[in-house]
Design a protein around this motif. Structure first.
Motif, short mmCIF file in Angstrom:
data_model
loop_
_atom_site.label_atom_id
_atom_site.label_comp_id
_atom_site.label_asym_id
_atom_site.label_seq_id
_atom_site.Cartn_x
_atom_site.Cartn_y
_atom_site.Cartn_z
N ASN A 1 -76.34 34.67 -18.02
CA ASN A 1 -77.20 35.81 -17.75
C ASN A 1 -78.65 35.38 -18.01
O ASN A 1 -78.99 35.01 -19.14
CB ASN A 1 -76.82 36.99 -18.66
N PRO A 2 -79.53 35.40 -16.98
CA PRO A 2 -80.89 34.89 -17.16
C PRO A 2 -81.66 35.57 -18.30
O PRO A 2 -82.38 34.90 -19.04
CB PRO A 2 -81.57 35.16 -15.82
N LEU A 3 -81.49 36.87 -18.45
CA LEU A 3 -82.17 37.57 -19.54
C LEU A 3 -81.66 37.06 -20.89
O LEU A 3 -82.44 36.80 -21.80
CB LEU A 3 -81.97 39.08 -19.44
N PHE A 4 -80.34 36.90 -21.00
CA PHE A 4 -79.76 36.43 -22.26
C PHE A 4 -80.17 34.99 -22.54
O PHE A 4 -80.37 34.62 -23.69
CB PHE A 4 -78.25 36.56 -22.25
N VAL A 5 -80.28 34.16 -21.49
CA VAL A 5 -80.73 32.77 -21.67
C VAL A 5 -82.13 32.78 -22.26
O VAL A 5 -82.42 32.08 -23.25
CB VAL A 5 -80.71 31.99 -20.34
N LYS A 6 -83.00 33.59 -21.68
CA LYS A 6 -84.39 33.67 -22.16
C LYS A 6 -84.43 34.16 -23.60
O LYS A 6 -85.11 33.57 -24.46
CB LYS A 6 -85.19 34.61 -21.26
N GLU A 7 -83.69 35.23 -23.89
CA GLU A 7 -83.71 35.79 -25.24
C GLU A 7 -83.08 34.83 -26.25
O GLU A 7 -83.57 34.71 -27.38
CB GLU A 7 -82.98 37.14 -25.27
N PHE A 8 -82.04 34.13 -25.86
CA PHE A 8 -81.41 33.16 -26.75
C PHE A 8 -82.37 32.03 -27.08
O PHE A 8 -82.52 31.62 -28.23
CB PHE A 8 -80.12 32.61 -26.11
N MET A 9 -83.06 31.54 -26.06
CA MET A 9 -84.04 30.48 -26.29
C MET A 9 -85.20 30.97 -27.16
O MET A 9 -85.66 30.26 -28.05
CB MET A 9 -84.55 29.91 -24.96
N ASN A 10 -85.64 32.19 -26.93
CA ASN A 10 -86.70 32.76 -27.78
C ASN A 10 -86.24 32.88 -29.23
O ASN A 10 -87.02 32.63 -30.15
CB ASN A 10 -87.14 34.13 -27.26
N SER A 11 -84.98 33.24 -29.43
CA SER A 11 -84.48 33.37 -30.81
C SER A 11 -84.40 32.00 -31.48
O SER A 11 -84.63 31.88 -32.69
CB SER A 11 -83.12 34.07 -30.83
N LEU A 12 -84.11 30.95 -30.71
CA LEU A 12 -84.08 29.60 -31.29
C LEU A 12 -85.48 29.18 -31.72
O LEU A 12 -85.64 28.54 -32.77
CB LEU A 12 -83.53 28.59 -30.28
N VAL A 13 -86.46 29.55 -30.92
CA VAL A 13 -87.84 29.17 -31.25
C VAL A 13 -88.33 29.96 -32.46
O VAL A 13 -88.98 29.40 -33.35
CB VAL A 13 -88.77 29.43 -30.03
N SER A 14 -88.00 31.23 -32.53
CA SER A 14 -88.52 32.06 -33.63
C SER A 14 -87.76 31.85 -34.94
O SER A 14 -88.30 32.13 -36.00
CB SER A 14 -88.49 33.53 -33.25
N ASP A 15 -86.52 31.37 -34.86
CA ASP A 15 -85.74 31.15 -36.09
C ASP A 15 -86.02 29.84 -36.68
O ASP A 15 -86.47 29.04 -36.99
CB ASP A 15 -84.25 31.24 -35.83
#
Length: 164
Positions: free
Chosen positions: A150-164
């Motif tokens: 899911n493109p939205l989930f891919v983006k959000e997952f990657m954002n969470s990796l960057v912010s964590d």
């Protein structure tokens, strides 16, 4: 006497609703034409209430009737398209919307959007991270497994990796 008041209140509410639908429809038709078509994009319709869905149905039905019969004032087409999105896995939570989709009230064209495959996820990550496809293939497999593409989930997952 109480029953009479209830009937009058119900009739007033119905009259108000009919007037509102009529005026809204006239407004939309007065500002849409072949040179300036109107597009309504409505998101997350699975959460819409009955009043909103009734208004949308009324607008779409009146537009179709005007196109078929003409409105008497002129023969110019009214240019209106309503595009709505909804989450198919949440339709059961809103039986009003589910009923609308199954009815003949409005013409519905369904376009199911599936998740990306691993290659699509890899391409998205490659573009986002500005890295060659071959260098992030393993990352793409992990991200795809977590997000199902899911493109939205891919983006959000990657954002969470960057912010964590």
């Amino acid at each position: 006497d109480s029953a009479n008041n209830d009937e009058e209140d119900c009739l007033e509410a119905h009259t108000f609703k009919s007037r509102f639908h009529y005026l809204f429809t006239k407004l939309v038709h007065s500002i849409s034409n072949p040179e300036n078509p109107m597009l309504f994009v409505l998101d997350d319709l699975q959460w819409a209430d009955r009043a909103s869905l009734d208004l949308i149905s009324s607008l779409v039905m009146s537009n179709r009737q005007l196109q078929l019969m003409g409105d008497g004032a002129d023969d110019s087409p009214h240019c209106l398209v309503v595009a709505g999105t909804y989450r198919s896995d949440e339709i059961d939570t809103n039986e009003v919307f589910g009923d609308l989709l199954r009815s003949d009230t409005v013409r519905v064209t369904n376009i199911d959007l599936a998740g990306m495959d691993i290659a699509g996820t890899n391409a998205m990550l490659s573009y986002t991270l500005q890295l060659p496809l071959r260098l992030i293939r393993e990352l793409a497999c992990v991200v795809h497994a977590k997000t199902l593409g899911n493109p939205l989930f891919v983006k959000e997952f990657m954002n969470s990796l960057v912010s964590d």
